[in-house]
Design a protein around this motif. Structure first.
Motif, PDB file in Angstrom:
ATOM      1  N   UNK A  50      51.130 -62.673 -24.818  1.00 61.54           N
ATOM      2  CA  UNK A  50      50.327 -61.780 -24.279  1.00 61.54           C
ATOM      3  C   UNK A  50      50.091 -60.903 -25.582  1.00 61.54           C
ATOM      4  N   UNK A  51      48.748 -61.177 -26.172  1.00 69.91           N
ATOM      5  CA  UNK A  51      48.198 -60.346 -27.311  1.00 69.91           C
ATOM      6  C   UNK A  51      47.440 -59.327 -26.570  1.00 69.91           C
ATOM      7  N   UNK A  52      46.195 -58.990 -26.815  1.00 72.92           N
ATOM      8  CA  UNK A  52      45.232 -58.097 -26.448  1.00 72.92           C
ATOM      9  C   UNK A  52      44.261 -58.224 -27.229  1.00 72.92           C
ATOM     10  N   UNK A  53      43.028 -57.583 -26.678  1.00 68.19           N
ATOM     11  CA  UNK A  53      41.706 -57.327 -27.428  1.00 68.19           C
ATOM     12  C   UNK A  53      41.957 -56.403 -28.438  1.00 68.19           C
ATOM     13  N   UNK A  54      42.985 -55.530 -28.418  1.00 68.64           N
ATOM     14  CA  UNK A  54      43.280 -54.743 -29.453  1.00 68.64           C
ATOM     15  C   UNK A  54      43.748 -55.393 -30.830  1.00 68.64           C
ATOM     16  N   UNK A  55      43.963 -56.844 -30.524  1.00 67.75           N
ATOM     17  CA  UNK A  55      44.345 -57.552 -31.755  1.00 67.75           C
ATOM     18  C   UNK A  55      43.283 -57.826 -32.941  1.00 67.75           C
ATOM     19  N   UNK A  56      42.161 -57.545 -32.502  1.00 65.28           N
ATOM     20  CA  UNK A  56      40.895 -57.740 -33.124  1.00 65.28           C
ATOM     21  C   UNK A  56      40.452 -56.730 -34.202  1.00 65.28           C
TER      22      UNK A  56
END
Length: 257
Positions: free
Chosen positions: A135-141
């Protein structure tokens, strides 16, 4: 099929447990609260026929991670699907918090995820089936001022997952990164101001999207609202300074300080 789910006591982890149980999987549930896990296990045993194993552990502790791996091996549990869902986010300015608060995110979001993947992926490769959902996140970008370590940890999860997926693409093992936006779980419950329901996805459909993408062998899944994926495009194509400042506006609304 046996699935090990971290952060299984609530939110996305609970939704993963419920949906995988309905698919007939045996489950290994991991979280800090043994009581919450036991309550979930009772529910699952009443609704499905699979075996449910409860292992309480605080995965921000390296020793606890090592002990969890040892316990799984001792019980001869063959992990076919690993769901690295446990995570922590500190939405405060870096220098306004203690080092312990910040490094705990790295220990849980990064170290534990890598350790569990390294422990259980070899068995999947040997059996030429199964996989890992991180589980990553849109925060990863994009970098997030006001949540700098959290966003960086999720960027690590995304990069690590994509690279490992390529390394293992001919082994029969699927490695998938999920990049949800805000989800209506306890993770955002204490944010100030609180996000309203329209701004968030619900855990059950998010997990459904993730599992569908995993079953298709997708390397990266963007579950939930279409806006989540569209937002990652902006992070790739807009000027970096603009992205930094737009992201700061978002985290400023969530900042607890």
């Amino acid at each position: 099929m046996t699935a090990l789910i971290t952060g299984a006591s609530a939110g996305l982890g609970e939704a993963f447990a419920l949906q995988l149980a309905k698919q007939g999987a045996d489950l290994v549930l991991v979280a800090r609260s043994r009581n919450k896990l036991n309550l979930l296990a009772e529910t699952l045993r009443g609704e499905a026929n699979g075996q449910v194993t409860v292992l309480a552990a605080d995965l921000s502790s390296a020793d606890a991670v090592d002990n969890l791996i040892a316990e799984v091996i001792l019980r001869d549990l063959k992990i076919d699907i690993l769901v690295n869902n446990a995570g922590l986010g500190v939405f405060e300015d870096f220098l306004a918090t203690t080092f312990a608060q910040q490094v705990q995110q790295v220990d849980l979001n990064v170290r534990a995820l890598v350790a569990l993947t390294h422990a259980f992926a070899p068995g999947m490769v040997e059996r030429r089936c199964g996989g890992v959902i991180n589980i990553a996140s849109t925060a990863a970008f994009q970098p997030l001022a006001g949540a700098s370590v959290y966003a960086a940890s999720k960027a690590f999860v995304l990069s690590f997952t994509e690279a490992l997926s390529l390394e293992l693409e001919k082994t029969g093992v699927t490695i998938t990164a999920a990049c949800p936006g805000p989800v209506a779980t306890h993770f955002f419950a204490k944010m100030n101001p609180t996000l309203n329901a329209k701004q968030m996805d619900q855990p059950t459909p998010v997990v459904r999207d993730i599992l569908r993408g995993f079953e298709r062998g997708e390397r990266v899944v963007y579950p939930g609202k279409l806006a989540n994926r569209l937002g990652t495009w902006g992070a790739r194509f807009l000027p970096r300074n603009m992205i930094l400042r737009l992201a700061l506006k978002t985290t400023s609304k969530l900042n607890q300080s």
